[in-house]
Design a protein around this motif. Structure first.
Motif, PDB file in Angstrom:
ATOM      1  N   TRP A 523       0.546  -1.754  -0.346  1.00  0.00           N
ATOM      2  CA  TRP A 523       0.372   0.407  -0.137  1.00  0.00           C
ATOM      3  C   TRP A 523       0.528   1.191   0.137  1.00  0.00           C
ATOM      4  CZ3 TRP A 523       0.983   1.985   4.476  1.00  0.00           C
ATOM      5  CH2 TRP A 523       1.383   1.335   6.005  1.00  0.00           C
ATOM      6  N   LEU A 682       1.368   7.763  10.013  1.00  0.00           N
ATOM      7  CA  LEU A 682      -0.268   8.212   9.001  1.00  0.00           C
ATOM      8  C   LEU A 682       0.254   9.042   8.278  1.00  0.00           C
ATOM      9  CD1 LEU A 682      -2.835   7.842  12.461  1.00  0.00           C
ATOM     10  CD2 LEU A 682      -2.208   6.674  10.216  1.00  0.00           C
ATOM     11  N   LYS A 683       0.750  10.304   8.314  1.00  0.00           N
ATOM     12  CA  LYS A 683       0.993  11.710   7.416  1.00  0.00           C
ATOM     13  C   LYS A 683       1.074  10.641   5.916  1.00  0.00           C
ATOM     14  CE  LYS A 683       1.741  15.128  10.349  1.00  0.00           C
ATOM     15  NZ  LYS A 683       2.911  16.088  11.351  1.00  0.00           N
ATOM     16  N   SER A 685       1.158   7.495   5.255  1.00  0.00           N
ATOM     17  CA  SER A 685       0.012   6.576   4.397  1.00  0.00           C
ATOM     18  C   SER A 685      -0.913   6.760   4.267  1.00  0.00           C
ATOM     19  CB  SER A 685       0.536   5.205   5.393  1.00  0.00           C
ATOM     20  OG  SER A 685       0.171   5.877   6.518  1.00  0.00           O
ATOM     21  N   LYS A 686      -1.289   8.136   4.440  1.00  0.00           N
ATOM     22  CA  LYS A 686      -1.970   8.771   4.330  1.00  0.00           C
ATOM     23  C   LYS A 686      -3.575   7.937   3.597  1.00  0.00           C
ATOM     24  CE  LYS A 686      -5.365  13.050   5.189  1.00  0.00           C
ATOM     25  NZ  LYS A 686      -5.300  14.296   5.945  1.00  0.00           N
ATOM     26  N   ASN A 687      -4.803   7.789   3.689  1.00  0.00           N
ATOM     27  CA  ASN A 687      -5.536   6.958   2.239  1.00  0.00           C
ATOM     28  C   ASN A 687      -4.760   5.882   2.000  1.00  0.00           C
ATOM     29  OD1 ASN A 687      -7.334   9.370   2.780  1.00  0.00           O
ATOM     30  ND2 ASN A 687      -5.985  10.746   1.563  1.00  0.00           N
ATOM     31  N   SER A 688      -4.489   5.624   2.559  1.00  0.00           N
ATOM     32  CA  SER A 688      -3.989   4.226   2.238  1.00  0.00           C
ATOM     33  C   SER A 688      -4.398   2.732   2.867  1.00  0.00           C
ATOM     34  CB  SER A 688      -2.501   3.744   1.999  1.00  0.00           C
ATOM     35  OG  SER A 688      -1.699   4.796   1.571  1.00  0.00           O
ATOM     36  N   THR A 691      -4.141   2.252   6.022  1.00  0.00           N
ATOM     37  CA  THR A 691      -3.970   3.392   7.147  1.00  0.00           C
ATOM     38  C   THR A 691      -4.528   3.361   8.408  1.00  0.00           C
ATOM     39  OG1 THR A 691      -4.363   5.164   6.190  1.00  0.00           O
ATOM     40  CG2 THR A 691      -5.034   5.740   7.365  1.00  0.00           C
ATOM     41  N   LEU A 694      -2.634   1.412  11.081  1.00  0.00           N
ATOM     42  CA  LEU A 694      -1.933   2.415  12.482  1.00  0.00           C
ATOM     43  C   LEU A 694      -3.040   3.197  12.856  1.00  0.00           C
ATOM     44  CD1 LEU A 694       0.443   3.142   9.028  1.00  0.00           C
ATOM     45  CD2 LEU A 694       1.189   2.125  11.131  1.00  0.00           C
ATOM     46  N   GLU A 695      -3.476   3.669  12.556  1.00  0.00           N
ATOM     47  CA  GLU A 695      -4.894   4.358  13.399  1.00  0.00           C
ATOM     48  C   GLU A 695      -5.334   3.619  14.737  1.00  0.00           C
ATOM     49  OE1 GLU A 695      -7.282   7.050  10.296  1.00  0.00           O
ATOM     50  OE2 GLU A 695      -7.838   5.626  10.644  1.00  0.00           O
TER      51      GLU A 695
END
Length: 895
Positions: A523, A682-683, A685-688, A691, A694-695
């Motif tokens: 991703w 997270l920054k 891989s944002k919108n992957s 995510t 990680l969140e």
């Protein structure tokens, strides 16, 4: 000084079993000291059994040859000093006429002065006595037939008393030895355990010998007492002898019971000592095997080279094989030791909690070594395959370049020459499939680019030759490349595999520079690859530094506190307080060094597993809560002893620029560092696809930090008489303005409570809501320390909540007992209020569901069940009310 003569007193039994004590004629009776008289009478009354003594003693006073004054003196002394229960008193009055008359008159006059509650019977002769007591119970002096040898009686009684003392002494020795055994601390090494086992066994053997001697003494005494019956079958034992036999048998029974109890205790203690010795052998073997395996794992971990050529890789495979063979013997020992530990557990060893983790650790290390060895073989196998393919591909590329360079340009000007050259190229291109890499997803490197460049050269040559072969319109002047040259750029027209480009799955970095493969997850896009890898590298490198710092603290400070050469430098205030100063730092070091660091190092090749590491180790990371709870005590101790020579010496040896207190802050700083790194990931891989995990990992770390922070506030609660650990999990804590309203209170109190808020710090548990008052105090000139003075508590099973209070959207109500008492709580923000209401509703809902579940199970089992829990949801003037429980609430009192 007078003493009681052997013939002064005798003892027999009456018809009803009552003991008879005879005071024979003795001229010096009145001259016997009171203490001697009392001792003899007390001893005689202690000889009969309790049953016989309870009937009451019969006393015979023989004063036939004496005067009334002697009778009176005897009765007075007996009445004042006799310790037993009396039944009758017989007095053989003086035989002379005048003394008999005086005695008759005296007994009538002085009977009340004797203060005897039993009859005193005056007898004229022994024949009158025979009317009351059978001759068989009287000695010959009183006209009876009872055979009584006073010297033999004294001999038997003395022997019995000696035997009783022996029994008592033996029992005391056994008791003392048993107490010593129970209080003995088990040693921590094999040699001391063997010495202790040998010492206790030797002492036990000596005590058993003493027991045997005591039993032999009692048996011999019993044989002596029964000797008359043994010599003659017609002989019978006198009542005194029968009583002696019963006494000796009772003492022997006591000795037997004592021996049995001692043997039972010794069996358990001896078993524990043997198990302790087994445990010490197991621990010793465990340390040796583990050290060997750790060294092997360290060697294996340092075996990171994957080779830069076929020959080098083959040599590395041989070295790996040698290392594997070297580890077989330690692995077999570890497996055997783990099996031995499991056998100890099956045999109900007392130290199961200590043995089982070591068995698990041994098997884990064996599995780790086996898995790491297999992984090394897999990597080296792939490396060998890759280098072989690279060699073949390089040879093919060189042959292709040479073919293109060797084709004569002038011969290609004709159609026939062009067709011939084209056939040569097509035949050569057929062999390209034999040299293509099997999976471009795994091998995207310089050689791939080189293959594409050569392929491009052939494509261009084919196009030119096809034009020449198809139509000769005008001369073509192609330029042949030199064999040693290569294109400087790739053709944009070349069709690359689907995996190459955006969303590319795998990258091989600098094969020719001897570096490892660096894998990224699916991703990640090419634009975020470098940033993400940088963060992972930073996480791993800082984790390694963190583990090294923890190790330096433990080895350079904590272990040095046990160094006998430095004991004299340790201040007295620090003695035996290592656990207070360092807390559970060794536990944190063990977790990060043996578990967490290795797991995140695996994420170099599998970054998608990073988030799962934090999710998987959520419970393990709770160890920071214990460390932070101990931190105030540690800081207080450091302020007291931090300037000691001991710490300065340790700092000098470690060559640390900072003192110990700075390093003791590392765990607190580390647990907060994780959230920063996860936010950076997270920054990237944002919108992957990754995510979400990680969140979730970030939420887990934040929850741990919150739990640690809440626990720091919890330990500052004072004045609460219960145990806060019994209140369930601490869910929330924070400061609020609180108003109280008591319907049954005085109006002025109600008004004052309604309009004057109080500052309260609330602690929400699953079972209780605590109201505390926050206090801040200065400690030794340092920053203020907060404490929370307990004021009130509400059981969560008895409360209701009104979510909205008219006129202020930051307020909510908590009430109970039919709204007899209401607590209006004002938060600092609407968000904080909503968070608390959400947590309270979860608690109430959970209680209701648990109550329904119990009721359902009771109904399924056809069992009567009554539950007081209910949930009422209603809307009244815009207020949402949730109430759980119809049971009466306890008196909460004033805040």
């Amino acid at each position: 000084c007078y003493c009681l003569c052997p013939g002064d007193v005798t003892e027999n039994l009456g018809k009803d079993g009552a003991p008879i004590i005879t005071f024979p004629e003795f001229a010096g009776f009145s001259e016997i000291p009171d203490d001697d008289f009392l001792n003899v009478v007390t001893y005689l009354t202690s000889i009969p059994s309790l049953e016989a003594a309870s009937i009451g003693f019969i006393i015979i006073i023989d004063r036939r040859r004496d005067k009334w004054s002697a009778v009176k003196a005897s009765l007075t002394r007996i009445a004042g000093a006799f310790p037993g229960n009396l039944q009758l008193v017989f007095v053989l009055r003086p035989s002379r006429f005048i003394q008999r008359a005086i005695a008759d008159i005296g007994i009538k006059l002085y009977r009340d002065d004797f203060k005897m509650k039993v009859p005193i019977i005056m007898l004229n002769s022994v024949s009158d006595l025979h009317g009351y007591i059978d001759k068989s119970q009287l000695t010959r002096e009183l006209g009876g037939t009872l055979e009584y040898g006073h010297s033999q009686w004294i001999h038997h009684r003395t022997a019995i008393e000696n035997f009783a003392m022996t029994v008592k002494t033996t029992a005391q020795m056994l008791q003392t030895f048993g107490t010593d055994l129970a209080e003995t601390e088990l040693p921590n090494d094999v040699q001391c355990t063997e010495e202790l086992l040998s010492s206790h066994t030797e002492h036990h053997s000596k005590l058993k010998d003493e027991l045997k001697l005591a039993v032999k003494q009692g048996a011999t005494l019993l044989t002596c007492i029964r000797e008359p019956v043994t010599r003659s079958a017609n002989s019978k034992l006198s009542p005194d002898e029968l009583e002696n036999v019963a006494t000796v048998e009772r003492l022997l029974a006591q000795l037997d019971e004592t021996e049995k109890a001692f043997d039972q205790f010794w069996t358990k203690h001896h078993l524990k000592l043997e198990q302790c010795l087994q445990l010490r052998h197991f621990e010793h073997d465990f340390r040796e095997v583990k050290l060997t395996l750790d060294n092997l794992m360290e060697t294996l971990a340092g075996f990171a080279d994957i080779g830069d050529s076929v020959t080098r890789v083959e040599n590395l495979l041989k070295e790996q094989k040698h290392l594997e063979e070297k580890g077989q013997e330690p692995l077999e020992k570890a497996q055997s030791l783990a099996l031995h530990g499991e056998q100890l557990i099956q045999n109900n060893h007392y130290a199961i909690d200590s043995i089982r983790p070591k068995c698990v650790e041994l098997r884990r290390i064996c599995d780790d070594f086996t898995n790491e060895t297999k992984k090394k073989y897999d990597i080296l196998g792939k490396s060998l395959e890759l280098h072989k393919q690279l060699d073949k591909a390089s040879q093919w590329c060189e042959a292709g370049i040479y073919l293109l360079a060797s084709q004569a340009v002038d011969k290609c000007q004709s159609q026939e020459g062009a067709e011939t050259a084209l056939v040569e190229i097509e035949k050569f291109l057929v062999t390209a499939k034999e040299h293509q890499l099997s999976n471009l997803k795994e091998f995207y490197n310089q050689i791939v680019q080189k293959l594409e460049d050569v392929q491009e050269m052939f494509d261009k040559r084919q196009v030119s030759l096809k034009k020449l072969a198809a139509k000769q319109t005008r001369p073509v002047q192609p330029v042949a490349p030199h064999p040693e040259s290569s294109p400087k750029r790739a053709s944009p027209k070349i069709t690359r595999p689907a995996a190459v480009g955006r969303g590319f799955l795998c990258v091989v970095k600098a094969i020719n520079r001897n570096t490892n493969f660096f894998f990224t997850c699916a991703w990640l896009t090419h634009s975020t690859l470098l940033s993400f890898s940088h963060i992972i590298n930073e996480l791993i490198e800082t984790e390694r530094v963190y583990v090294e710092e923890l190790q330096s603290i433990i080895e350079g400070y904590a272990s040095e506190m046990d160094n006998p050469n430095l004991v004299h430098l340790i201040p007295s205030a620090l003695q035996n307080k290592k656990e207070i100063l360092f807390g559970n730092l060794p536990e944190i070091y063990y977790f990060h060094n043996r578990i967490f660091l290795k797991e995140i190092e695996n994420c170099i090749e599998n970054p998608e597993l990073l988030a799962r590491c934090f999710l998987k180790r959520k419970e393990d990371l709770q160890i920071y809560e214990k460390y932070c709870q101990n931190k105030p005590r540690s800081e207080a101790l450091w302020r007291q002893c931090g300037d000691s020579i001991f710490f300065q010496e340790c700092q000098r040896k470690l060559d640390h620029k900072l003192s110990l207190d700075a390093y003791l802050l590392k765990p607190v700083q580390r647990i907060t560092k994780y959230q920063l790194l996860l936010k950076e990931m997270l920054k990237c891989s944002k919108n992957s696809e990754g995510t979400a995990e990680l969140e979730e990992a970030l939420a887990t770390v934040l929850d741990i930090i919150k739990s640690v922070n809440d626990s720091m506030h919890q330990i500052a609660i004072t004045g609460y008489e219960g145990d806060v650990s019994e209140l369930g999990k601490l869910l929330m804590q924070g400061s609020f303005n609180v108003w109280t309203d008591h319907k049954k209170g005085h109006n002025k109190v109600k008004d004052l409570a309604r309009f004057k808020p109080m500052q309260r710090h609330l602690f929400l548990y699953t079972k209780m809501l605590l109201f505390c008052k926050k206090r801040e105090e200065n400690t030794d000139g340092h920053e203020k320390t907060a404490s929370y003075s307990f004021k009130n508590s509400l059981k969560m099973s008895t409360v209701g909540i009104t979510e909205n209070v008219k006129g202020d959207n930051k307020k909510f109500e908590i009430w109970y007992n039919g709204r007899e008492e209401v607590y209006i709580i004002q938060a600092s923000s609407v968000e904080l209020k909503n968070t608390w209401i959400s947590e309270i509703r979860k608690v109430l809902t959970g209680q209701l569901e648990a109550c329904r579940g119990r009721a359902h199970r009771a109904a399924a089992g056809n069992v009567s069940f009554s539950c007081s829990c209910q949930k009422i949801n209603s809307r009244k003037k815009g207020h949402v009310i949730s109430y759980l429980s119809d049971a009466p609430a306890p008196n909460a009192g004033l805040l």
